[in-house]
Design a protein around this motif. Sequence first.
Motif, PDB file in Angstrom:
ATOM      1  N   ALA A 115      -7.245   9.613  -8.982  1.00 43.17           N
ATOM      2  CA  ALA A 115      -6.786   8.568  -8.061  1.00 43.17           C
ATOM      3  C   ALA A 115      -6.106   9.220  -6.864  1.00 43.17           C
ATOM      4  CB  ALA A 115      -5.818   7.626  -8.771  1.00 43.17           C
ATOM      5  N   TYR A 116      -6.545   8.842  -5.668  1.00 38.48           N
ATOM      6  CA  TYR A 116      -5.987   9.355  -4.421  1.00 38.48           C
ATOM      7  C   TYR A 116      -5.056   8.296  -3.841  1.00 38.48           C
ATOM      8  CZ  TYR A 116      -9.706  12.843  -4.731  1.00 38.48           C
ATOM      9  OH  TYR A 116     -10.534  13.855  -5.161  1.00 38.48           O
ATOM     10  N   HIS A 117      -3.824   8.703  -3.518  1.00 43.36           N
ATOM     11  CA  HIS A 117      -2.847   7.716  -3.079  1.00 43.36           C
ATOM     12  C   HIS A 117      -2.649   7.753  -1.564  1.00 43.36           C
ATOM     13  CE1 HIS A 117       0.381  10.640  -2.247  1.00 43.36           C
ATOM     14  NE2 HIS A 117       0.005  11.272  -3.354  1.00 43.36           N
ATOM     15  N   GLU A 118      -2.097   6.680  -1.042  1.00 39.50           N
ATOM     16  CA  GLU A 118      -1.769   6.621   0.374  1.00 39.50           C
ATOM     17  C   GLU A 118      -0.635   7.596   0.691  1.00 39.50           C
ATOM     18  OE1 GLU A 118      -0.800   2.591   1.183  1.00 39.50           O
ATOM     19  OE2 GLU A 118      -2.879   1.884   1.109  1.00 39.50           O
ATOM     20  N   GLU A 119      -0.487   7.914   1.967  1.00 40.75           N
ATOM     21  CA  GLU A 119       0.550   8.858   2.372  1.00 40.75           C
ATOM     22  C   GLU A 119       1.946   8.328   2.045  1.00 40.75           C
ATOM     23  OE1 GLU A 119       0.470  10.268   6.334  1.00 40.75           O
ATOM     24  OE2 GLU A 119      -1.439  11.353   6.119  1.00 40.75           O
ATOM     25  N   VAL A 120       2.762   9.240   1.524  1.00 38.13           N
ATOM     26  CA  VAL A 120       4.154   8.943   1.236  1.00 38.13           C
ATOM     27  C   VAL A 120       4.991  10.022   1.905  1.00 38.13           C
ATOM     28  CG1 VAL A 120       5.916   8.643  -0.540  1.00 38.13           C
ATOM     29  CG2 VAL A 120       3.560   7.876  -0.973  1.00 38.13           C
ATOM     30  N   ASN A 121       5.681   9.633   2.978  1.00 38.27           N
ATOM     31  CA  ASN A 121       6.484  10.585   3.743  1.00 38.27           C
ATOM     32  C   ASN A 121       5.654  11.790   4.195  1.00 38.27           C
ATOM     33  OD1 ASN A 121       8.850  11.492   4.977  1.00 38.27           O
ATOM     34  ND2 ASN A 121       9.497  12.656   3.173  1.00 38.27           N
TER      35      ASN A 121
END
Length: 812
Positions: free
Chosen positions: A425-431
Amino acid sequence: MKMRSLLSLSIAGLLSAPVYATTVTGKVTDTAGQPVAGAEVKIEGSRRVAYTDANGIYRFDDVKQPHIHLHVYSSNYIHGDNDLGDVNTDQNVDFVLKPASVENIVVTANALQSSVLESVTPVTVIGAEKLRKIEAPTLGETLKNAPGVHSTYFGPVSSSPVIRGNDGPRVKIVQNGLDVSDVSRVSPDHNVATTLSSATQVEVLRGPATLQYGSGAIGGVVNVVDKRIPQYQIDGVEGEAETSYSTVNNGSYTRADVTGGSGNIAWHVDGFYRDTDNADIPGFASIDPDEDEPNGVLESSAMETRNVVAGLSYVAEEGYFGFAVEQLDNKYGVPGYSHAHGEEEHEGEDHDLEEHDHEEHAEEGVLLDVDMTRYQAAGEWHSPFEGITNLKFAAAYTDYEHAEIEDGEPGTVFTNESSDIRLSAYHEEVNGWHGVFGLQFNHSDYNAVGEEAFTPANTTSSYALYLIEQKKVGNVTFELGGRLERTTLDADASEVELDVLHDEHEGEEHAVAFNFPDYDFTSLSLSAGANWEYQEGHSIAVTLSRSERAPSQQELFSAGQHLATQSYEVGLVFDMDEEGHIEETLKGVKEEVSTNLDITFRKFTGSWGYSASFFYNQADDYIFQTSTGLIALSDHEEHDEHEEDELESEHEEHGHDEHGDEEGLPIYYFQQADADIWGFEAETYVDLSDTLRLTVFGDYIRAEIEDDNLPRTPPMRFGSELSYVNDGLSADVGFTWYDDQNEVASFETATDGYTLVNASVQYEFGTQGIDWVVFARGENLTDEEARVHTSFLKDQAPLPGRNFTMGVRALF
């Protein structure tokens, strides 16, 4: 809540897709303002792909997603990227790409799919065009000229890659990211089951790649990428076909692959057939040949291989799902084994009868008959729910079997049923950080029945969690990652029989029965790295990693004659003293822990460039297999000793001094000790003109284990190639020099160096919608006798002699 299938999720995604309909178009040029034709433009989070035309123009119609992130790929340029954010109007987006002096290919084996020049870890990618030029019948021989990569070379029929001195269970071989699940990691005479006939690229990750692929990748990863499961829509049919002939083994090779589709359905079919005779060699196969050994031929080195692959996919804008089936049938000889075995069987017989029987036996030799069926599935779902940009699924089930046939009769039969499942699973950018987290499950059910069943039946299961994160700050790309893996090995009870020949020529026979407990290992691997482009076109990448590896089933449980490598193997769990006596209690075993530092320098713009990597690997409890200096008598030798009375006069005449050298098998014992492995690999190139490029490469590896050297360490080497490209004509000529290897382990012999000279030429032309390629290449043009130090058969099987290959390829 029950999990829905990926296909169901994809359909749900299609039904709930937003109603935006945006047109995105633009132009791709280089820094000189010239259009870049054939560049690939992708919309992240969809299966939409467009290619630039001769004017550099690309276009997407009816884009149904609000957030648009464009990527531009061209192998001759540094890749482009533009995140437009949320838009609901038509967009015009132009790109200006900086030229790269090396082929800049996306590395699919990297979890975040960075390009070659962006990669934090050292990586080599061989594209389809170069693969067609260097392809050999085995994976190891195909890749052996990549910097830092050598070959186990078990004759021309079987060979695996050696990466920075690591082979066997430390090098992971995967097909489209999933384990090939053969038994090539168990023994060098077992060929790698993956095929290169329709590969689009081969990726070699040097150094630890454990975060995504597990502890079996502590030395490196080789990923073979092909199109067996189509991932993008295609309208119409495309493909290629090839046929060629090789003089060194009277070899014929024919292959074809075709991909087509219509609407949301895409399909792929490929296959090949290879048939060779025994390979020609300069001189005798053995360093000390018998009086009846044939000159100029490597016995039992023929092969016949058939392979067919078929795949089918459903592709939509929000994802795809597909599956493929592969059937491999491979029959090949085992060099070196039949001749030595024939000597032993006929010892003490009448000379004429011995010669006749030996020639008959050598002609038949020993064959490996491989039968493998592999099922593979893969899918991808873009933006399945909030916070996740991409969900990937991949799974493979492999049913592998090979029988070792001697004198026409089946001997040992090896089977391996294996499953490999991965969910990422690839996640959205976080900081500013973006990355992937995933789960992996692998299960292997291995069995061997027969004379060479030197490991008991066993099962291996592993479960893993992994996380890889990346962040770009200015000109620096940071990468962090970790993997937690649980491995369980369960082996059937077995009995170890060992009759050791001592200096006084008296065997000490004993047999010990063992019931093995379950072996459980928890491995934690961590990695941190950065890639800094400190000047345009110049970068330095540094990676520090700590990797843990659970022992393989071969390293743990081996106990018996391994005639292919002409050795008697004893595994880690057995407590054997210096006299060859095995205790009734089992030893404790530790995980192998490796701390690795990699520093890579790159220059990739302008008329010249380079890539140079320096590495240092400090390993605790390193597992290695080394000769003990002891000799184990084989079963038929024990039987022969009871019949020696009637031949007593002959033995008295010739003496028993040769007994320790020519009778029995040397005992190789798996042990653990701290090791230090360091070295470098480098490649540099300069464009002498618009049509001429000079390339120079070299590598060096030093491997020490406490107060000794590690066995079968590759020698230093240096090579160069001059290549010419102009219109449809291309040609190259080059050499590779291998140094003497004198830094050897105890009871290991040194190996003389050698120089190999190769050349190739090809001409491309088009007619009636088909692109034709006529090619020819020559290998070992000086007919040099070359013995590979990393091979168990270096004293029985040199490299093939002078070879010319001619063929034709059609692309449509």
